[in-house]
Design an enzyme around this catalytic site. Sequence first.
Site, short mmCIF file in Angstrom:
data_model
loop_
_atom_site.label_atom_id
_atom_site.label_comp_id
_atom_site.label_asym_id
_atom_site.label_seq_id
_atom_site.Cartn_x
_atom_site.Cartn_y
_atom_site.Cartn_z
CD GLU A 177 -2.80 -1.26 2.40
OE1 GLU A 177 -3.97 -1.68 2.31
OE2 GLU A 177 -2.26 -0.99 3.51
N GLY A 227 -12.81 -4.34 2.14
CA GLY A 227 -13.86 -5.22 1.66
C GLY A 227 -15.14 -4.44 1.43
CB ILE A 259 -15.15 -8.94 7.25
CG1 ILE A 259 -14.99 -7.99 8.45
CG2 ILE A 259 -16.59 -9.46 7.17
CD1 ILE A 259 -15.13 -8.65 9.80
CD GLU A 278 -5.15 -1.52 8.75
OE1 GLU A 278 -4.81 -2.67 9.04
OE2 GLU A 278 -5.78 -1.23 7.69
CG ASP A 307 -12.03 -8.47 0.25
OD1 ASP A 307 -12.96 -8.60 1.07
OD2 ASP A 307 -10.99 -7.82 0.51
#
Length: 235
Positions: free
Chosen positions: A13, A80, A159, A180, A203
């Site tokens: 990232e 997500g 998750i 975060e 995702d």
Amino acid sequence: MKKIGIIGAMEVEVNFLRNLMGNEIKKTEAGGIVFEEGNLHGTDVVLVRSGVGKVNAALCAQRLALQFECTHIINTGIAGAMAHGLGVMDFVVSTDAVYHDMDATGFGYKAGQIPQMSVFSFEADKKLIESAIKAFESSDFSKSHKMIEGRIATGDQFISEKSVKSRIANEFAPACVEMEGAAIAHACYLNKIPFVILRCMSDMADDLSSNGYDFNEPVAAEMSARVVEKMIELI
């Protein structure tokens, strides 16, 4: 004078932005974490890989506030998808952030509320939100993907179960879920520093075997970093 702190949880990232900063980077190790000071398109920045999770993220944000005296903080990375119609490689820019794993309901608080705090969620800076939207709109991938404004839900959980996803959706109605953002937002709120959280969806926060997370992670992370790059020129 502006000094922008940029936090990403994982190496994937932050490495794109680090490469843009060139060779003139000052590295400072503090609290076991390396902070990299440099320049990005004429703006002073401090780039840091926090590590995964709320505590790591909050510690980084606090260092950026007190030790490096950053005037703004941007959290970049992946998440997500939760909002209806949001797909992989689409974007969320935070309106606010909340902890989905804070539970003091036994003391009469609602789920997610931090006891004895005057706010339920932490609101992102409107000017930074506008900068993120403009930066995304100027990107080459805005024609095939979308960005929405929405709530970020944060917890120390990856998750991947539909039942957990449903609970979080019902209680918090977030646009996306990650690990975060709210901790960074919390630290920025206490230090009175404008912030924004930017996430590209890697995702669908469900069964990982079906959504290609391993392939999506580096692509989504770089797309988020590319928007941050353009944001720097607008702030």
